[in-house]
Design a protein around this motif. Structure first.
Motif, PDB file in Angstrom:
ATOM      1  N   LEU A  73       0.843  -1.199   0.000  1.00  0.00           N
ATOM      2  CA  LEU A  73       0.000   0.000   0.000  1.00  0.00           C
ATOM      3  C   LEU A  73       0.876   1.246   0.000  1.00  0.00           C
ATOM      4  O   LEU A  73       1.904   1.289   0.682  1.00  0.00           O
ATOM      5  CB  LEU A  73      -0.907  -0.008   1.230  1.00  0.00           C
ATOM      6  N   ILE A  74       0.455   2.256  -0.753  1.00  0.00           N
ATOM      7  CA  ILE A  74       1.179   3.530  -0.757  1.00  0.00           C
ATOM      8  C   ILE A  74       0.276   4.636  -0.215  1.00  0.00           C
ATOM      9  O   ILE A  74      -0.926   4.666  -0.508  1.00  0.00           O
ATOM     10  CB  ILE A  74       1.684   3.858  -2.187  1.00  0.00           C
ATOM     11  N   GLY A  75       0.843   5.485   0.601  1.00  0.00           N
ATOM     12  CA  GLY A  75       0.112   6.660   1.056  1.00  0.00           C
ATOM     13  C   GLY A  75       0.187   7.744  -0.002  1.00  0.00           C
ATOM     14  O   GLY A  75       1.234   7.977  -0.614  1.00  0.00           O
ATOM     15  N   LYS A  76      -0.943   8.390  -0.245  1.00  0.00           N
ATOM     16  CA  LYS A  76      -0.991   9.526  -1.178  1.00  0.00           C
ATOM     17  C   LYS A  76      -1.815  10.617  -0.506  1.00  0.00           C
ATOM     18  O   LYS A  76      -3.031  10.682  -0.655  1.00  0.00           O
ATOM     19  CB  LYS A  76      -1.619   9.106  -2.507  1.00  0.00           C
ATOM     20  N   GLU A 102       2.688  14.441  -2.279  1.00  0.00           N
ATOM     21  CA  GLU A 102       1.575  13.814  -2.991  1.00  0.00           C
ATOM     22  C   GLU A 102       1.904  13.578  -4.468  1.00  0.00           C
ATOM     23  O   GLU A 102       1.429  12.598  -5.053  1.00  0.00           O
ATOM     24  CB  GLU A 102       0.327  14.693  -2.841  1.00  0.00           C
ATOM     25  N   GLU A 103       2.714  14.439  -5.039  1.00  0.00           N
ATOM     26  CA  GLU A 103       3.040  14.269  -6.465  1.00  0.00           C
ATOM     27  C   GLU A 103       3.838  12.988  -6.689  1.00  0.00           C
ATOM     28  O   GLU A 103       3.527  12.196  -7.582  1.00  0.00           O
ATOM     29  CB  GLU A 103       3.846  15.474  -6.965  1.00  0.00           C
ATOM     30  N   LEU A 104       4.862  12.768  -5.873  1.00  0.00           N
ATOM     31  CA  LEU A 104       5.646  11.542  -6.051  1.00  0.00           C
ATOM     32  C   LEU A 104       4.814  10.306  -5.691  1.00  0.00           C
ATOM     33  O   LEU A 104       4.913   9.272  -6.348  1.00  0.00           O
ATOM     34  CB  LEU A 104       6.933  11.594  -5.213  1.00  0.00           C
ATOM     35  N   SER A 105       3.971  10.425  -4.670  1.00  0.00           N
ATOM     36  CA  SER A 105       3.070   9.306  -4.352  1.00  0.00           C
ATOM     37  C   SER A 105       2.213   8.949  -5.563  1.00  0.00           C
ATOM     38  O   SER A 105       2.073   7.774  -5.915  1.00  0.00           O
ATOM     39  CB  SER A 105       2.142   9.672  -3.179  1.00  0.00           C
ATOM     40  N   GLY A 106       1.637   9.978  -6.173  1.00  0.00           N
ATOM     41  CA  GLY A 106       0.763   9.734  -7.317  1.00  0.00           C
ATOM     42  C   GLY A 106       1.522   9.131  -8.493  1.00  0.00           C
ATOM     43  O   GLY A 106       1.005   8.250  -9.195  1.00  0.00           O
ATOM     44  N   ASP A 118       0.032  -3.466  -8.561  1.00  0.00           N
ATOM     45  CA  ASP A 118      -1.252  -2.811  -8.320  1.00  0.00           C
ATOM     46  C   ASP A 118      -1.330  -2.453  -6.843  1.00  0.00           C
ATOM     47  O   ASP A 118      -1.978  -3.131  -6.045  1.00  0.00           O
ATOM     48  CB  ASP A 118      -2.402  -3.741  -8.716  1.00  0.00           C
ATOM     49  N   LEU A 119      -0.645  -1.396  -6.480  1.00  0.00           N
ATOM     50  CA  LEU A 119      -0.596  -1.003  -5.078  1.00  0.00           C
ATOM     51  C   LEU A 119      -1.964  -0.535  -4.601  1.00  0.00           C
ATOM     52  O   LEU A 119      -2.658   0.198  -5.314  1.00  0.00           O
ATOM     53  CB  LEU A 119       0.411   0.141  -4.872  1.00  0.00           C
ATOM     54  N   ALA A 120      -2.340  -0.951  -3.397  1.00  0.00           N
ATOM     55  CA  ALA A 120      -3.455  -0.286  -2.738  1.00  0.00           C
ATOM     56  C   ALA A 120      -3.003   1.120  -2.371  1.00  0.00           C
ATOM     57  O   ALA A 120      -1.804   1.395  -2.312  1.00  0.00           O
ATOM     58  CB  ALA A 120      -3.851  -1.064  -1.491  1.00  0.00           C
ATOM     59  N   PHE A 121      -3.964   2.021  -2.153  1.00  0.00           N
ATOM     60  CA  PHE A 121      -3.553   3.367  -1.759  1.00  0.00           C
ATOM     61  C   PHE A 121      -4.444   3.916  -0.658  1.00  0.00           C
ATOM     62  O   PHE A 121      -5.553   3.437  -0.443  1.00  0.00           O
ATOM     63  CB  PHE A 121      -3.514   4.314  -2.969  1.00  0.00           C
ATOM     64  N   SER A 122      -3.901   4.892   0.026  1.00  0.00           N
ATOM     65  CA  SER A 122      -4.634   5.523   1.123  1.00  0.00           C
ATOM     66  C   SER A 122      -4.454   7.025   1.044  1.00  0.00           C
ATOM     67  O   SER A 122      -3.331   7.518   0.971  1.00  0.00           O
ATOM     68  CB  SER A 122      -4.121   5.015   2.474  1.00  0.00           C
ATOM     69  N   PRO A 148       5.041   7.315   2.055  1.00  0.00           N
ATOM     70  CA  PRO A 148       5.066   6.062   2.803  1.00  0.00           C
ATOM     71  C   PRO A 148       4.583   4.879   1.953  1.00  0.00           C
ATOM     72  O   PRO A 148       3.618   5.004   1.195  1.00  0.00           O
ATOM     73  CB  PRO A 148       4.087   6.316   3.956  1.00  0.00           C
ATOM     74  N   ILE A 149       5.280   3.770   2.072  1.00  0.00           N
ATOM     75  CA  ILE A 149       4.863   2.528   1.399  1.00  0.00           C
ATOM     76  C   ILE A 149       4.845   1.431   2.456  1.00  0.00           C
ATOM     77  O   ILE A 149       5.856   1.193   3.131  1.00  0.00           O
ATOM     78  CB  ILE A 149       5.815   2.168   0.249  1.00  0.00           C
ATOM     79  N   TYR A 150       3.711   0.793   2.599  1.00  0.00           N
ATOM     80  CA  TYR A 150       3.567  -0.282   3.575  1.00  0.00           C
ATOM     81  C   TYR A 150       3.568  -1.646   2.885  1.00  0.00           C
ATOM     82  O   TYR A 150       2.992  -1.804   1.810  1.00  0.00           O
ATOM     83  CB  TYR A 150       2.249  -0.144   4.337  1.00  0.00           C
ATOM     84  N   THR A 151       4.197  -2.612   3.553  1.00  0.00           N
ATOM     85  CA  THR A 151       4.181  -3.991   3.068  1.00  0.00           C
ATOM     86  C   THR A 151       3.564  -4.876   4.146  1.00  0.00           C
ATOM     87  O   THR A 151       3.619  -4.556   5.337  1.00  0.00           O
ATOM     88  CB  THR A 151       5.607  -4.499   2.803  1.00  0.00           C
TER      89      THR A 151
END
Lengths: 288, 120
Positions: A73-76, A102-106, A118-122, A148-151
């Motif tokens: 999952l990636i935070g955006k 947010e730009e790099l997250s996106g 296919d990352l989930a996002f939050s 942030p990226i969660y595994t």
């Protein structure tokens, strides 16, 4: 294109904050050595002059729960609150507020899907100690925007170790393709051998010093072949029942590159787990 | 087995300071109340959208009602959730740092690999 200014992998020990800020009779005997090692490790990030931090960690059943469990999952979001009541209670961690990028997250989210993840996002993520601990050690001012990226290293069934390596490799490639002049540090934390809630927990050293020795060698030498040959979802139960966190180290080995030796390696044998710290400089150490 | 529901109990108690104290003081009463009122709440949904099918088995209910973390381990409750909550419940009763955590390990010392499966 953006520059990967540093790739950094470490353990995340939630006791560091309290140990390093305690004084007098409350200060544990190992605190001074630990602080000295952390301050040297911190310098490896400072020298890289990063503008943005991609932070890889794992939610410890805080916001992510078994009714809706993402593998990656990636935070955006424009910002993130951080640390939870049970982390204040058990570890004395402070509440934190972190700027987001947010730009790099996106970019990582969109391009990641197109590259096979296919990352989930939050869009509203409260960060936990897997990411705040390395901020406290490496960038205590927490002044830089994060992605942030969660595994999932926590709730079986989990992805295979090779997927962690591939995700790390993909993150590295995507950051390098990001149309920006920013300097990005990719930082990830995991565990060496670790037991929590089992008979081998809180012993005089980590539950499997031999695994720790091999793991430090794999990471510091970039020996992904040996790590992938000797590590499986089943085998990781052997060194300790929380050792699947080692897969986040494997992710960081993917980000650093197969066969690439770490430019900085250090470790510290604490009473119930081994601490380990690694930094790679993709631009070369001469640039540092 | 309803490992998921045992984990949901540990998770929802652990994250709420009032429920941690309530479970410490009155474990059986808290388990009874929780199973009746909270077990079927979907955590991100209004109460009207609650589930209809979740309940503990008898042994699960008893293990939770007696603070029996050894049995919870043996049932495959998630090791991290159990440890974290039980530290919150009982660490305060021990003088030496980590003494409760070491007693916890001792009480599980009859176990060797493989441990009970925590998959849900």
């Amino acid at each position: 294109m953006a520059t990967v200014a540093a790739v950094i992998a470490s353990t995340h020990h939630p006791f560091y904050y309290r140990a390093s800020t305690s004084a007098g009779a409350d200060r544990p005997p190992f605190a001074d050595e630990w602080v000295a090692k952390i301050e040297a490790f911190r310098e490896t990030l400072t020298r890289a002059r990063p503008d943005v931090l991609v932070m890889v960690g794992s939610d410890h059943f805080h916001q992510l729960w078994l009714d809706n469990m993402p593998q990656f999952l990636i935070g955006k979001a424009p910002c993130y609150d951080a640390n939870w009541y049970n982390e204040e209670r058990e570890f004395g961690l402070p509440r934190m507020f972190l700027p987001g990028h947010e730009e790099l997250s996106g970019y990582l989210l969109r391009e990641g899907m197109d590259a096979g993840f296919d990352l989930a996002f939050s869009n509203e993520l409260r960060i936990d100690h897997s990411i705040t601990c390395p901020l406290i050690t490496l960038r205590p001012g927490a002044d830089l925007p994060i992605v942030p990226i969660y595994t999932n290293i926590f709730a079986p069934p989990m992805p295979q170790p090779r997927r962690f390596v591939e995700l790390g490799r993909t993150i590295r490639e995507l950051v390098e393709s990001w149309p920006s002049d920013q300097r990005v540090a990719i930082i990830g934390t995991g565990h060496l051998s670790l037991e929590l809630g089992g008979p081998r927990q809180f012993g005089p050293h980590g539950p499997d010093p031999e695994f720790d020795r091999k793991a430090v060698e794999w990471i510091s030498s970039g020996d992904l072949d040996s790590a992938l040959a000797q590590v499986s979802l089943d085998s990781l139960w052997q060194p300790g029942n929380a050792t699947h966190g080692f897969m986040d180290f494997m992710l960081m080995m993917g980000a650093a590159g197969a066969g690439v030796k770490a430019d900085y390696t250090d470790s510290l044998d604490l009473f119930h787990t081994m601490e380990a710290y690694f930094t790679w400089y993709p631009e070369g150490t001469a640039a540092r | 087995m309803s490992k998921y529901l045992v984990n949901k109990f540990l998770y929802t108690i652990d994250r709420d300071p009032e429920l941690v104290e309530r479970y410490r003081e009155d474990p059986r009463g808290t388990v009874t109340w929780w199973e009746a009122e909270r077990a079927n709440l979907l955590l991100n949904c209004p109460g009207a959208e609650r589930s209809t099918w979740l309940e503990f088995t008898g042994p699960e209910r008893e293990a939770l009602a007696t603070h029996d973390y050894v049995t919870l381990f043996e049932m495959g409750a998630h090791n991290f959730l159990t440890l974290t909550l039980f530290i919150a419940l009982f660490e305060r009763d021990f003088e030496e740092p980590l003494a409760f955590q070491r007693e916890y390990a001792d009480r599980l010392s009859h176990w060797s690999l493989p441990y009970p499966d925590i998959s849900t």
